[in-house]
Design an enzyme around this catalytic site. Structure first.
Site, mmCIF file in Angstrom:
data_model
loop_
_atom_site.group_PDB
_atom_site.id
_atom_site.type_symbol
_atom_site.label_atom_id
_atom_site.label_comp_id
_atom_site.label_asym_id
_atom_site.label_seq_id
_atom_site.Cartn_x
_atom_site.Cartn_y
_atom_site.Cartn_z
ATOM 1 N N GLU A 43 57.057 54.276 47.891
ATOM 2 C CA GLU A 43 55.898 53.261 48.298
ATOM 3 C C GLU A 43 56.845 52.005 49.072
ATOM 4 O OE1 GLU A 43 54.114 52.668 44.331
ATOM 5 O OE2 GLU A 43 52.931 54.644 44.555
ATOM 6 N N GLU A 91 53.767 62.422 45.029
ATOM 7 C CA GLU A 91 53.364 61.739 43.612
ATOM 8 C C GLU A 91 51.802 61.443 43.478
ATOM 9 O OE1 GLU A 91 55.785 58.045 42.645
ATOM 10 O OE2 GLU A 91 53.969 57.395 41.549
#
Length: 486
Positions: free
Chosen positions: A234, A337
């Site tokens: 991220e 994810e």
């Protein structure tokens, strides 16, 4: 010379035609004629959980009418090769696993990794150093050690590595494993903190690239081959937990000048590099920047992505997966994810959580994704441990007070894909005539077709399954998922 050249050209042309004919023959080999269909169903308000519910046969298909609901499968149209489905072995998962009885540990391992007793996971993600799903922040080196002389994975040897080894063993001795960093060490970052974002300082680009090498080689010494790594988890999110920010240009430059060349120099050029590893919202822009640079692009296997772009309240951006796939068809797509956020122990059996998995998986696969990875494979009765209070759902929870395992509906929904669609399967053209249903199909290398059908509505639906020129009629309960194997 010209005559010989002509002969060579003709020979090459002939070989090309033969290869095309062979490929066409292979794609046309599957037929539903005389095939028997086994239907497996998981449904809300029933006891059906990956349960065989019907045995059907095909008959010749006639033109369906608009009042019928149909799922159309065209076996001659094949797309991406399937890698697998799995979940993440985090520190949190490993710490909770260690608290289970031996009997429950065996049950848990079989539930995920055994193809017969469980749902046959074949992918595994893990972390490089700590993430929020660790009991606390930790590092493999002493702070300030830019030469990595103190590098040690002893921390992982207590809980995480033993669980990974057991997972590999239960999966038959092989599982595709990839690793992701959440943050470089504090001294390497602009904010001097592993938490709350910050950026990697340019003077530490090379030491940080060396860090990946150390990790991969140490894990390989443990008998855990690392198939791939992503650059950063991220990279556009300043989180309260371990995080680090990279613009698209910064990730591109780190990739092409440091990480890619360093892995190659250290004999790890076969380790796949996954870029982005964040939500679908900005994945097209990230792909455009990185893939437009040939020097960066040559090191990148594909784009990894998550499903949390819905944090704004907007719907999931499945179309962005398709945009990347159509623009860069030679690159891969991996869902790296997803989990249901904001843990609530009254919602273990909350059906929309599972339906979120079903819808995401079908759409991601239909848009070109080759592999799909759930987040934590196991969490406790609080949705942790998590050292910053970011408690979430897993597909299986353990109540550490009673020692019991809690299977959520999400586990079964994932299983409708992972148990019946195996590595090296080919995605097959599949469409629906009404939005009431969603569907995808894969042809396994053993010749078995698996068609997954999802019904998120409040009504039982009768539908046609039409495979080329063959048809059967199926009933799917309200709020249910089915896998049809034939």
């Amino acid at each position: 010379m010209r005559k010989n050249g002509f002969m060579v050209t003709c020979l090459c042309f002939s070989l090309s035609v033969l290869a095309q004919q062979k490929t066409q023959k292979q794609t046309q080999e599957f037929t539903a004629n005389n095939k028997k269909i086994t239907v497996y169903t998981t449904a809300d308000n029933t006891k059906l959980r990956l349960t065989p519910t019907d045995n059907l046969s095909f008959t010749a298909s006639k033109q369906p009418v608009e009042t019928e609901i149909s799922v159309f499968v065209q076996p001659s149209k094949q797309f991406q090769t399937f890698m697998g489905i799995g979940g993440a072995i985090t520190d949190a998962s490993a710490e909770i696993f260690a608290k289970l009885s031996k009997e429950k540990q065996t049950e848990f391992l079989n539930a995920y990794y055994d193809t017969q007793k469980g749902i046959g996971y074949s992918l595994l993600r893990t972390t490089i150093q700590s993430s929020d799903f660790s009991s606390g922040s930790y590092s493999y080196i002493e702070e300030g050690d830019k030469d990595l002389k103190t590098f040690s994975i002893d921390h992982d040897r207590k809980y995480r590595i033993p669980l990974i080894k057991e997972a590999i063993k239960t999966a038959g001795g092989k599982i595709v494993t990839y690793a992701t960093p959440w943050s470089p060490n504090a001294f390497m970052k602009s904010n001097k903190n592993v938490l709350k974002g910050g950026t990697l300082l340019p003077e530490f680009y090379q030491p940080w690239a060396n860090f990946y090498v150390k990790f991969i080689k140490e894990y390989e010494k443990e008998g855990i081959p690392i198939w791939g790594t992503s650059v950063q988890n991220e990279p556009m999110a300043t989180q309260t937990w371990e995080s680090c920010l990279y613009t698209a240009e910064e990730e591109r430059d780190f990739l092409k000048k440091y990480l890619g060349p360093t892995l190659k120099k250290e004999g790890l050029g076969n380790v796949k590099i996954i870029a982005w590893d964040h939500n679908r919202d900005l994945m097209v822009q990230r792909a455009n920047v990185i893939y437009s640079d040939p020097e960066a692009s040559k090191y990148v296997w594909g784009i990894g992505f998550h499903w949390y772009e819905t944090w704004t309240g907007a719907p999931a951006l499945f179309e962005n997966v398709a945009r990347v796939n159509e623009a860069y068809p030679d690159k891969k797509l991996m869902f790296t994810e997803g989990c249901v956020e904001r843990f609530d122990d009254t919602k273990y059996q909350f059906w929309p959580n599972a339906e979120r998995y079903g819808t995401n998986m079908i759409n991601d696969f239909n848009n070109g994704t080759v592999g799909w990875t759930d987040w934590n494979i196991l969490l406790d009765e609080r949705g942790g441990p998590n050292h910053v209070g970011n408690f979430c759902f897993a597909s299986i929870h353990a109540d550490t007070n009673t020692g019991q395992l809690i299977y959520t509906p999400s586990y079964y929904y994932i299983g409708h894909f992972s148990k019946f669609i195996r590595p090296n399967a080919k995605r097959i053209s599949t469409s629906v005539s009404r939005k009431y249903l969603e569907s995808t199909s894969f042809l396994n290398s053993d010749g078995k077709m698996a068609t997954v059908v999802l019904n998120n509505t409040d009504n039982e639906i009768t539908y046609n399954l039409i495979v080329a020129t063959q048809k059967t009629v199926v009933k799917i309960p309200a709020h249910a998922i089915q896998t049809l194997v034939y």
